[in-house]
Design a protein around this motif. Structure first.
Motif: not given
Ligand code: IPE
Ligand code: IPE
Ligand code: MG
Length: 255
Positions: A56, A227, A232
């Protein structure tokens, strides 16, 4: 079917989004369910969650996000079993010890928000060191919300203002939105444009309540350990389609 499959597999892409939010808040949720769905102990989900956090941060830098606030331990997470709380504390230490040099080399400025008094001294020291080492960096600001609760943050700000009023330093009629914002731990950081929560839950869970007054929310149907940059970018695409009106009216294109 996995949550991600249900949502349609996102494709990894190197493209840059057309609209980049300045400040993204991330509620990293679903570690436990990720692990349980694989018949693994919850702690394994938290460990894999640290890898997702690294992805991330890297993706946020690549995309050009200026502020990334990650919710890593809430004021209410102390109510979890002691072993899990210990594991989460250990993972924060591991992340800071293992990743701080890389973050610094990548010009990331680390800022920590949340209550520190009830943290172990070694953790408190790591937080101070991380902020001190990176305070002059000019790239991404990584705001780590650890032992953070927004209601507690607001209560503390109000308490400080009340003390100033009692001491005659502030007049009651001068208390306004800006004064409260400046007394929050996020003073100087722009309000989040976008708040992303993984795991399908659709709530704030005491995250940036004041600051999120006009944030856009994107709830991703994936667990946090899954993720990645594609997730994102999917959240930013959704954000880019939103019409942020801030109480006004949509600007119509001219005739
Ligand atoms: C997020 O995952 C990590 C923290 C809250 C610290 P969870 O541990 O909340 O995972 P779920 O929501 O139980 O699946
Ligand atoms: C919010 O997740 C806190 C963090 C992600 C650190 P929780 O899992 O604690 O939230 P609830 O209990 O589902 O609201
Ligand atoms: Mg959770």
């Amino acid at each position: 079917m996995s949550l991600r499959a249900a949502a349609g597999e996102a494709t990894v892409t190197e493209r840059s989004p057309a609209v980049v939010p300045v400040h993204v808040g991330v509620i990293m949720d679903g570690n436990g369910r990720w692990a349980t769905s694989r018949k693994l102990p919850r702690v394994e989900g938290h460990r894999r969650g640290v890898e997702a956090l690294r992805r991330c941060v890297r993706a946020a830098r690549e995309v050009g996000i200026r502020f990334l606030t990650i919710y890593s331990f809430s004021s209410e997470n102390w109510s979890r079993p002691l072993t899990e709380v210990r594991e989460l504390m250990g993972l924060l230490k591991l992340f800071l010890r293992h990743d701080l040099a890389d973050l610094h080399a990548d010009n990331v400025r680390v800022k920590v928000i949340g209550e520190r008094d009830n943290l172990a001294p070694d953790i408190r020291q790591l937080l101070v060191d991380a902020e001190a080492l990176t305070c002059n960096n000019t790239g991404l600001t990584l705001v780590v919300a650890f032992n953070y609760g927004s209601r507690q943050e607001i209560a503390a700000a109000v308490s400080r203002i009340a003390a100033d009023v009692a001491a005659g330093r502030v007049r009651p009629q001068d208390v306004d939105v800006d004064m409260i914002s400046q007394r929050l731990e996020t003073a100087g950081i722009p309000d989040p444009d976008l708040i992303v929560r993984t795991s399908g839950e659709q709530r704030l869970s005491n995250f940036l309540l004041w600051q999120a007054a006009y944030s856009e929310f994107v709830f991703l149907p994936i667990y946090w350990p899954d993720f990645d940059k594609a997730a994102l970018l999917a959240a930013i695409d959704e954000y880019a389609r939103r019409d942020r009106r801030f109480g006004g009216v949509t600007k119509c294109p001219g005739p």
